[in-house]
Design a protein around this motif. Structure first.
Motif, PDB file in Angstrom:
ATOM      1  N   SER A   1      29.934  87.681 -43.126  1.00 21.96           N
ATOM      2  CA  SER A   1      30.837  88.122 -44.307  1.00 21.96           C
ATOM      3  C   SER A   1      32.305  87.803 -43.953  1.00 21.96           C
ATOM      4  O   SER A   1      33.066  88.177 -44.917  1.00 21.96           O
ATOM      5  CB  SER A   1      30.334  89.563 -44.532  1.00 21.96           C
ATOM      6  OG  SER A   1      31.005  90.373 -43.484  1.00 21.96           O
TER       7      SER A   1
ATOM      8  N   ASP B   1      33.932  91.203 -43.536  1.00 22.20           N
ATOM      9  CA  ASP B   1      34.129  92.216 -44.697  1.00 22.20           C
ATOM     10  C   ASP B   1      33.210  93.461 -44.326  1.00 22.20           C
ATOM     11  O   ASP B   1      31.923  93.596 -44.635  1.00 22.20           O
ATOM     12  CB  ASP B   1      33.399  91.538 -45.816  1.00 22.20           C
ATOM     13  CG  ASP B   1      33.576  92.542 -47.085  1.00 22.20           C
ATOM     14  OD1 ASP B   1      34.081  93.579 -47.207  1.00 22.20           O
ATOM     15  OD2 ASP B   1      33.486  91.603 -48.220  1.00 22.20           O
ATOM     16  N   LEU B   2      33.927  94.481 -43.695  1.00 20.06           N
ATOM     17  CA  LEU B   2      33.028  95.796 -43.381  1.00 20.06           C
ATOM     18  C   LEU B   2      32.500  96.456 -44.345  1.00 20.06           C
ATOM     19  O   LEU B   2      31.511  97.081 -44.575  1.00 20.06           O
ATOM     20  CB  LEU B   2      34.069  96.679 -42.572  1.00 20.06           C
ATOM     21  CG  LEU B   2      33.364  97.761 -41.891  1.00 20.06           C
ATOM     22  CD1 LEU B   2      32.481  97.392 -41.087  1.00 20.06           C
ATOM     23  CD2 LEU B   2      34.619  98.776 -41.224  1.00 20.06           C
ATOM     24  N   TYR B   3      33.185  96.301 -45.701  1.00 16.31           N
ATOM     25  CA  TYR B   3      32.677  97.190 -46.919  1.00 16.31           C
ATOM     26  C   TYR B   3      31.223  96.526 -47.264  1.00 16.31           C
ATOM     27  O   TYR B   3      30.518  97.375 -47.279  1.00 16.31           O
ATOM     28  CB  TYR B   3      33.537  97.030 -48.012  1.00 16.31           C
ATOM     29  CG  TYR B   3      33.125  97.598 -49.371  1.00 16.31           C
ATOM     30  CD1 TYR B   3      32.967  98.985 -49.533  1.00 16.31           C
ATOM     31  CD2 TYR B   3      32.481  96.920 -50.146  1.00 16.31           C
ATOM     32  CE1 TYR B   3      32.662  99.643 -50.698  1.00 16.31           C
ATOM     33  CE2 TYR B   3      31.893  97.494 -51.288  1.00 16.31           C
ATOM     34  CZ  TYR B   3      32.164  98.971 -51.628  1.00 16.31           C
ATOM     35  OH  TYR B   3      31.426  99.300 -52.871  1.00 16.31           O
ATOM     36  N   SER B   4      31.215  95.240 -47.286  1.00 15.76           N
ATOM     37  CA  SER B   4      29.821  94.733 -47.479  1.00 15.76           C
ATOM     38  C   SER B   4      28.715  94.975 -46.354  1.00 15.76           C
ATOM     39  O   SER B   4      27.735  95.026 -46.975  1.00 15.76           O
ATOM     40  CB  SER B   4      30.019  93.100 -47.929  1.00 15.76           C
ATOM     41  OG  SER B   4      30.349  92.603 -46.798  1.00 15.76           O
TER      42      SER B   4
ATOM     43  N   ILE C   1      28.757  97.650 -44.537  1.00 13.85           N
ATOM     44  CA  ILE C   1      28.241  99.040 -45.022  1.00 13.85           C
ATOM     45  C   ILE C   1      27.261  99.152 -46.271  1.00 13.85           C
ATOM     46  O   ILE C   1      26.250  99.715 -46.146  1.00 13.85           O
ATOM     47  CB  ILE C   1      29.399  99.833 -44.937  1.00 13.85           C
ATOM     48  CG1 ILE C   1      30.147 100.107 -43.539  1.00 13.85           C
ATOM     49  CG2 ILE C   1      28.959 101.417 -45.278  1.00 13.85           C
ATOM     50  CD1 ILE C   1      31.485 100.762 -43.356  1.00 13.85           C
ATOM     51  N   VAL C   2      27.640  98.383 -47.340  1.00 10.60           N
ATOM     52  CA  VAL C   2      26.686  98.634 -48.398  1.00 10.60           C
ATOM     53  C   VAL C   2      25.329  98.013 -47.941  1.00 10.60           C
ATOM     54  O   VAL C   2      24.445  98.593 -48.409  1.00 10.60           O
ATOM     55  CB  VAL C   2      27.296  97.791 -49.470  1.00 10.60           C
ATOM     56  CG1 VAL C   2      26.541  97.832 -50.553  1.00 10.60           C
ATOM     57  CG2 VAL C   2      28.530  98.628 -49.999  1.00 10.60           C
ATOM     58  N   ASN C   3      25.176  97.031 -47.244  1.00 11.75           N
ATOM     59  CA  ASN C   3      24.222  96.259 -46.955  1.00 11.75           C
ATOM     60  C   ASN C   3      23.364  97.049 -46.140  1.00 11.75           C
ATOM     61  O   ASN C   3      22.005  97.442 -46.159  1.00 11.75           O
ATOM     62  CB  ASN C   3      24.363  95.148 -46.007  1.00 11.75           C
ATOM     63  CG  ASN C   3      23.174  94.307 -45.916  1.00 11.75           C
ATOM     64  OD1 ASN C   3      22.079  94.236 -46.521  1.00 11.75           O
ATOM     65  ND2 ASN C   3      23.155  93.419 -44.817  1.00 11.75           N
TER      66      ASN C   3
END
Length: 100
Positions: free
Chosen positions: A23, A26-29, A31-33
């Motif tokens: 990613s 992209d830490l947000y993506s 964490i969502v994953n």
């Protein structure tokens, strides 16, 4: 909470460094994953007793069979519970966690 040596949890943990690299950090993506995979894993664990899920999964709802399959595919999967192994894999991606 799954058993401490749960192969599916190890699979999720082991996927984090690769997901972060793929990613572009992209830490947000990531964490969502992780959250979605953990949520689904929790439901799968509960499917053995879920009458609404019976016969809806092509692989069935046998949670132990799923754990056995993961372990057979990756016999060393529980290595991801070792903090040093996980941190080394994260560092190998070029990413890490620092506090500013």
């Amino acid at each position: 909470m799954p058993p401490v040596d749960n192969p599916e949890l190890a699979l999720i943990l082991g996927g984090i460094p690769d997901a972060l690299e793929e990613s572009g950090g992209d830490l947000y993506s990531v964490i969502v994953n992780v959250a979605v995979n953990a949520w689904m894993a929790g439901h799968i664990h509960g499917e053995d007793g879920c009458t609404g899920c019976q016969d809806k999964r092509p692989t069935g709802t046998d949670w132990q069979a799923r754990m056995d399959t993961i372990t057979a595919m990756q016999p060393d999967i529980t290595k991801w519970f070792n903090r040093e192994v996980w941190t080394a894999a994260l560092n190998d991606t070029g990413y890490g966690v620092t506090r500013r």
